[in-house]
Write an enzyme that holds these catalytic residues in place. Structure first.
Site, mmCIF file in Angstrom:
data_model
loop_
_atom_site.group_PDB
_atom_site.id
_atom_site.type_symbol
_atom_site.label_atom_id
_atom_site.label_comp_id
_atom_site.label_asym_id
_atom_site.label_seq_id
_atom_site.Cartn_x
_atom_site.Cartn_y
_atom_site.Cartn_z
ATOM 1 N N LYS A 114 2.360 -5.187 3.200
ATOM 2 C CA LYS A 114 3.489 -4.283 3.427
ATOM 3 C C LYS A 114 3.019 -2.835 3.295
ATOM 4 O O LYS A 114 2.722 -2.364 2.200
ATOM 5 C CB LYS A 114 4.624 -4.541 2.416
ATOM 6 C CG LYS A 114 5.912 -3.858 2.885
ATOM 7 C CD LYS A 114 6.805 -3.421 1.764
ATOM 8 C CE LYS A 114 6.636 -1.998 1.317
ATOM 9 N NZ LYS A 114 6.878 -0.933 2.293
ATOM 10 N N ASP A 168 10.634 -6.577 -3.803
ATOM 11 C CA ASP A 168 11.240 -7.440 -4.821
ATOM 12 C C ASP A 168 11.273 -8.889 -4.348
ATOM 13 O O ASP A 168 10.958 -9.812 -5.102
ATOM 14 C CB ASP A 168 12.664 -6.968 -5.141
ATOM 15 C CG ASP A 168 12.650 -5.834 -6.162
ATOM 16 O OD1 ASP A 168 11.566 -5.260 -6.384
ATOM 17 O OD2 ASP A 168 13.715 -5.538 -6.730
ATOM 18 N N GLU A 226 -3.328 -0.755 -8.967
ATOM 19 C CA GLU A 226 -3.962 0.564 -8.820
ATOM 20 C C GLU A 226 -2.829 1.580 -8.825
ATOM 21 O O GLU A 226 -2.124 1.734 -7.823
ATOM 22 C CB GLU A 226 -4.733 0.647 -7.497
ATOM 23 C CG GLU A 226 -5.932 -0.277 -7.408
ATOM 24 C CD GLU A 226 -7.160 0.272 -8.120
ATOM 25 O OE1 GLU A 226 -7.126 1.402 -8.627
ATOM 26 O OE2 GLU A 226 -8.166 -0.464 -8.168
ATOM 27 N N ASN A 246 -0.319 7.657 0.817
ATOM 28 C CA ASN A 246 -1.364 8.681 0.926
ATOM 29 C C ASN A 246 -2.626 8.184 1.625
ATOM 30 O O ASN A 246 -3.332 8.963 2.238
ATOM 31 C CB ASN A 246 -1.671 9.308 -0.437
ATOM 32 C CG ASN A 246 -2.159 8.304 -1.447
ATOM 33 O OD1 ASN A 246 -1.855 7.116 -1.357
ATOM 34 N ND2 ASN A 246 -2.914 8.762 -2.419
ATOM 35 N N TYR A 247 -2.921 6.883 1.510
ATOM 36 C CA TYR A 247 -4.032 6.310 2.283
ATOM 37 C C TYR A 247 -3.535 5.008 2.908
ATOM 38 O O TYR A 247 -4.024 3.927 2.584
ATOM 39 C CB TYR A 247 -5.259 6.071 1.395
ATOM 40 C CG TYR A 247 -5.947 7.353 0.994
ATOM 41 C CD1 TYR A 247 -6.664 8.092 1.933
ATOM 42 C CD2 TYR A 247 -5.862 7.833 -0.299
ATOM 43 C CE1 TYR A 247 -7.275 9.286 1.580
ATOM 44 C CE2 TYR A 247 -6.478 9.038 -0.659
ATOM 45 C CZ TYR A 247 -7.179 9.746 0.289
ATOM 46 O OH TYR A 247 -7.784 10.939 -0.053
ATOM 47 N N ARG A 272 -3.408 12.741 -3.846
ATOM 48 C CA ARG A 272 -4.429 11.717 -4.063
ATOM 49 C C ARG A 272 -4.349 11.261 -5.503
ATOM 50 O O ARG A 272 -4.175 12.079 -6.398
ATOM 51 C CB ARG A 272 -5.828 12.286 -3.771
ATOM 52 C CG ARG A 272 -6.015 12.639 -2.315
ATOM 53 C CD ARG A 272 -7.259 13.478 -2.057
ATOM 54 N NE ARG A 272 -8.297 13.211 -2.997
ATOM 55 C CZ ARG A 272 -8.799 14.121 -3.833
ATOM 56 N NH1 ARG A 272 -8.327 15.349 -3.828
ATOM 57 N NH2 ARG A 272 -9.754 13.803 -4.668
ATOM 58 N N CYS A 273 -4.489 9.943 -5.707
ATOM 59 C CA CYS A 273 -4.431 9.453 -7.086
ATOM 60 C C CYS A 273 -5.584 10.030 -7.891
ATOM 61 O O CYS A 273 -5.480 10.196 -9.090
ATOM 62 C CB CYS A 273 -4.467 7.935 -7.097
ATOM 63 S SG CYS A 273 -5.938 7.287 -6.325
ATOM 64 N N SER A 289 0.819 -1.220 0.000
ATOM 65 C CA SER A 289 0.000 0.000 0.000
ATOM 66 C C SER A 289 0.853 1.272 0.000
ATOM 67 O O SER A 289 2.002 1.262 0.443
ATOM 68 C CB SER A 289 -0.980 -0.024 1.175
ATOM 69 O OG SER A 289 -0.314 -0.343 2.349
ATOM 70 N N GLU A 318 2.143 13.288 -12.893
ATOM 71 C CA GLU A 318 1.393 13.386 -11.648
ATOM 72 C C GLU A 318 2.029 14.449 -10.742
ATOM 73 O O GLU A 318 3.240 14.429 -10.537
ATOM 74 C CB GLU A 318 1.468 12.009 -10.959
ATOM 75 C CG GLU A 318 0.377 11.774 -9.998
ATOM 76 C CD GLU A 318 0.333 10.318 -9.538
ATOM 77 O OE1 GLU A 318 1.362 9.623 -9.583
ATOM 78 O OE2 GLU A 318 -0.751 9.908 -9.091
HETATM 79 P P1 NAP Z 1 5.274 4.145 -4.382
HETATM 80 O O1 NAP Z 1 6.527 4.871 -4.193
HETATM 81 O O2 NAP Z 1 5.078 3.410 -5.652
HETATM 82 O O3 NAP Z 1 5.151 3.139 -3.136
HETATM 83 C C1 NAP Z 1 4.004 2.357 -2.945
HETATM 84 C C2 NAP Z 1 4.367 1.134 -2.134
HETATM 85 O O4 NAP Z 1 5.250 0.335 -2.913
HETATM 86 C C3 NAP Z 1 5.104 1.453 -0.831
HETATM 87 O O5 NAP Z 1 4.697 0.543 0.163
HETATM 88 C C4 NAP Z 1 6.554 1.224 -1.234
HETATM 89 O O6 NAP Z 1 7.381 0.904 -0.148
HETATM 90 C C5 NAP Z 1 6.399 0.028 -2.155
HETATM 91 N N1 NAP Z 1 7.528 -0.204 -3.050
HETATM 92 C C6 NAP Z 1 8.513 0.638 -3.414
HETATM 93 N N2 NAP Z 1 9.381 0.008 -4.253
HETATM 94 C C7 NAP Z 1 8.914 -1.251 -4.424
HETATM 95 C C8 NAP Z 1 9.360 -2.388 -5.176
HETATM 96 N N3 NAP Z 1 10.459 -2.378 -5.915
HETATM 97 N N4 NAP Z 1 8.600 -3.520 -5.124
HETATM 98 C C9 NAP Z 1 7.470 -3.556 -4.400
HETATM 99 N N5 NAP Z 1 7.018 -2.523 -3.638
HETATM 100 C C10 NAP Z 1 7.732 -1.370 -3.665
HETATM 101 O O7 NAP Z 1 4.008 5.108 -4.223
HETATM 102 P P2 NAP Z 1 3.707 6.150 -3.059
HETATM 103 O O8 NAP Z 1 4.591 7.327 -3.269
HETATM 104 O O9 NAP Z 1 3.699 5.487 -1.729
HETATM 105 O O10 NAP Z 1 2.189 6.520 -3.376
HETATM 106 C C11 NAP Z 1 1.830 7.463 -4.319
HETATM 107 C C12 NAP Z 1 1.466 6.793 -5.642
HETATM 108 O O11 NAP Z 1 0.393 5.860 -5.425
HETATM 109 C C13 NAP Z 1 0.919 7.806 -6.625
HETATM 110 O O12 NAP Z 1 1.441 7.514 -7.900
HETATM 111 C C14 NAP Z 1 -0.586 7.582 -6.577
HETATM 112 O O13 NAP Z 1 -1.261 7.965 -7.730
HETATM 113 C C15 NAP Z 1 -0.636 6.100 -6.372
HETATM 114 N N6 NAP Z 1 -1.938 5.709 -5.820
HETATM 115 C C16 NAP Z 1 -2.823 5.103 -6.651
HETATM 116 C C17 NAP Z 1 -4.095 4.773 -6.177
HETATM 117 C C18 NAP Z 1 -5.107 4.136 -7.078
HETATM 118 O O14 NAP Z 1 -6.122 3.663 -6.573
HETATM 119 N N7 NAP Z 1 -4.895 4.084 -8.384
HETATM 120 C C19 NAP Z 1 -4.450 5.040 -4.843
HETATM 121 C C20 NAP Z 1 -3.506 5.652 -4.024
HETATM 122 C C21 NAP Z 1 -2.239 5.985 -4.523
HETATM 123 P P3 NAP Z 1 8.271 2.030 0.570
HETATM 124 O O15 NAP Z 1 7.311 2.995 1.164
HETATM 125 O O16 NAP Z 1 9.032 1.253 1.554
HETATM 126 O O17 NAP Z 1 9.111 2.647 -0.508
#
Ligand code: NAP
Length: 507
Positions: A193, A231, A266, A170-171, A299-300, A167, A395
């Protein structure tokens, strides 16, 4: 200092010390790991807690225990799984204020957003309980085809096995719970996680799940840097499905290493609002300011760019300026009335500001805001942003109202669709035919008329197309993602169902 204070109920999830040291939940036990990392609150830039960082050995134990626990949840009657969720819901209701306060301290969310997130999670549980009753299937008579004329089929839904949920920040609470619910209600075991920047409020929720009577190992919660933990887990053969919410970049990476696992993605978006000339301009401006600024734009489904038809652009800008004053910017821990707090980190504020500077450098007008300090970025209005600017395409995830002038409806549709993203959007017009044409033409997963997109409990299904992901999240829909269809064929020809039936109801 943004301190995190927890009641006795949560005493097992952390070790006391100068800073609370949070543990991970493996096989029903809160466990300490040898490595830790610091959690820094965006509200003041200071360390507030230490978070566990799991090793490969910890992750192996987690996966093996989730795998071994599949049978425990799969064999539990649906009515008992529903009852467990009742207990969880009551636990969340009891501790909602404490969880909301922890979420504010670790993420910088204003009170209204933090408590709203916990309330949405509670409401989601209430709505999801009916989901278990949707785990049914179909009866197919075979006599539509000569090939199967003496056969029938039952198409049933079965749990996928072990689901890995990842997850975003942001939420962190709502998204994690929205993954656990359908997984457990449909009989899967789950490894969750949460994000590294703000996992604590969710760890508190995990304790409520643990104390609900959920069998050990059915829900495991581990923390640690995504690139390491993600990973390792995503590529493991004992994980059957990945439910990921986060950035497009990470989502794409997971797809390359997860092999043939089922995935629900998502991902990121570039929510576009289209303002047509026959829109109620004041309503459009009010909704666009809300859609752009709520949760500091992180927010996405945020309105991340506004395409306004030239003939109403100046009127729209005036109304946007007026509605900007409905919001209060500041430190939410010092004032419950603050509606726009910091973004998640100083690094994020700097990234947002670089996008603002890039747009101004390319000719956009800075109408208001534009400043940043530490993790705080001022609510900002940019007018006449050129399509070549990064902020017109990528974004933003920050409190920036990005206005782009377009010629007419056709130009708006063309510009909106010329995007790699396809998550959310809004259309503003009082002409229903224009509305219908535009809403049909937009290449997105979701579009809302005359209102800012808002998805609360995901009562309506939510999900993206193009680089915004695949799959639908929502009541009932998430259950479909987390189950496999199995076709059971029965041959009714004499002798194929054991002893031949001799009763008078022979078919
Ligand atoms: P993020 O950097 O992609 O991280 C999301 C999750 O993935 C975190 O738990 C992160 O862990 C983990 N992660 C990072 N690298 C990874 C890897 N190599 N393998 C597996 N997991 C990994 O995103 P964020 O900055 O937290 O959230 C913002 C993004 O989420 C925005 O792009 C937003 O649009 C998107 N989002 C989409 C939706 C939807 O419904 N479409 C809803 C909410 C948010 P760490 O925190 O430990 O790095």
């Amino acid at each position: 200092m943004a301190s995190i204070k927890l009641s006795e109920y949560f005493s097992e999830i952390y070790e006391r010390g100068k800073f609370p040291r949070f543990k991970v939940l493996i096989n029903g036990e809160w466990t300490e790991t040898s490595n830790k990392f610091d959690l820094v609150s965006p509200t003041d830039g200071k360390k507030t807690a230490e978070i566990s960082s799991v090793s490969e050995k910890d992750m192996r134990k987690t996966i093996d225990s989730a795998y071994a626990s599949k049978i425990k949840i799969r064999s539990m009657a649906a009515i008992d799984r529903i009852e467990l969720m009742h207990v969880v819901m009551r636990g969340l209701e009891e501790h909602r204020e404490e969880i909301a306060r922890a979420l504010m301290a670790e993420s910088g969310k204003p009170y209204k957003s933090a408590s709203g997130e916990i309330n949405a999670a509670i409401e989601r549980i209430r709505l999801s309980m009916a989901d278990s009753r949707k785990i049914m299937g179909e009866y197919l008579p075979g006599d539509w085809s000569s090939d199967t004329s003496k056969k029938i089929a039952l198409v049933i839904r079965e749990p996928v096995g072990v689901v890995l949920g990842i997850s975003p920040f942001n939420y962190s609470v709502y998204t994690s719970i929205a993954k656990i619910l359908p997984a457990i209600l449909s009989g899967n075991s789950m490894i969750l996680k949460p994000p590294s920047s703000n996992p604590i409020a969710f760890l508190m929720c995990a304790e409520i799940f643990r104390k609900s009577g959920l069998p050990d190992g059915v829900l495991q919660v581990i923390t640690g840097p995504g690139e390491k933990t993600g990973d390792y887990l995503s590529s493991d053969d004992k994980i059957n499905m990945i439910s990921f919410t986060g950035s497009t970049e990470v989502g794409k990476h997971i797809m390359t290493i997860s092999g043939l696992k089922k995935t629900h993605m998502e991902l990121g978006g570039k929510g576009t609002a289209v303002i047509l000339e026959d829109a109620d301009i004041d309503l459009a401006a009010k909704e666009c300011v809300k859609g752009s600024l709520e949760l500091a734009g992180q927010r996405c489904d945020a309105i991340s760019r506004i395409l306004v038809v030239d003939s109403v652009a100046e009127r729209f800008l005036d109304a946007v300026k007026k509605h900007l004053s409905d919001y209060k910017f500041g430190n939410p821990l010092e004032d419950d009335g603050v509606t726009i707090g910091p973004v998640i980190s100083k690094k994020a504020a700097e990234r947002i500001n670089k996008m603002v500077e890039d747009a101004v450098g390319r000719g956009a007008k800075l109408v208001s805001g534009g400043g940043h300090k530490d993790a705080y970025h001022e609510p900002t209005i940019l007018m006449d942003v050129p399509l070549t600017a990064e902020i017109a395409n990528e974004e933003t995830f920050g409190p920036v109202i990005t206005i782009i002038r377009v010629k007419d409806k056709e130009d708006a549709i063309r510009t909106a669709n010329d995007s790699k993203y396809g998550l959310d959007s809004a259309v503003f017009t009082e002409n229903f035919y224009s509305a219908w044409e535009t809403m049909k033409a937009l290449q997105v997963g979701n579009v809302t008329l005359n209102s800012a997109p808002s998805h609360g409990t995901s009562y309506f299904p939510f999900g993206g197309v193009k680089d915004s992901g695949s799959g639908k999240e929502g009541i009932g829909y998430s259950i479909e993602e987390m189950t496999n269809l199995k076709t059971i064929v029965l041959d009714l020809a004499p002798g194929h169902l054991g002893k031949e039936y001799t009763g008078k109801f022979k078919d």
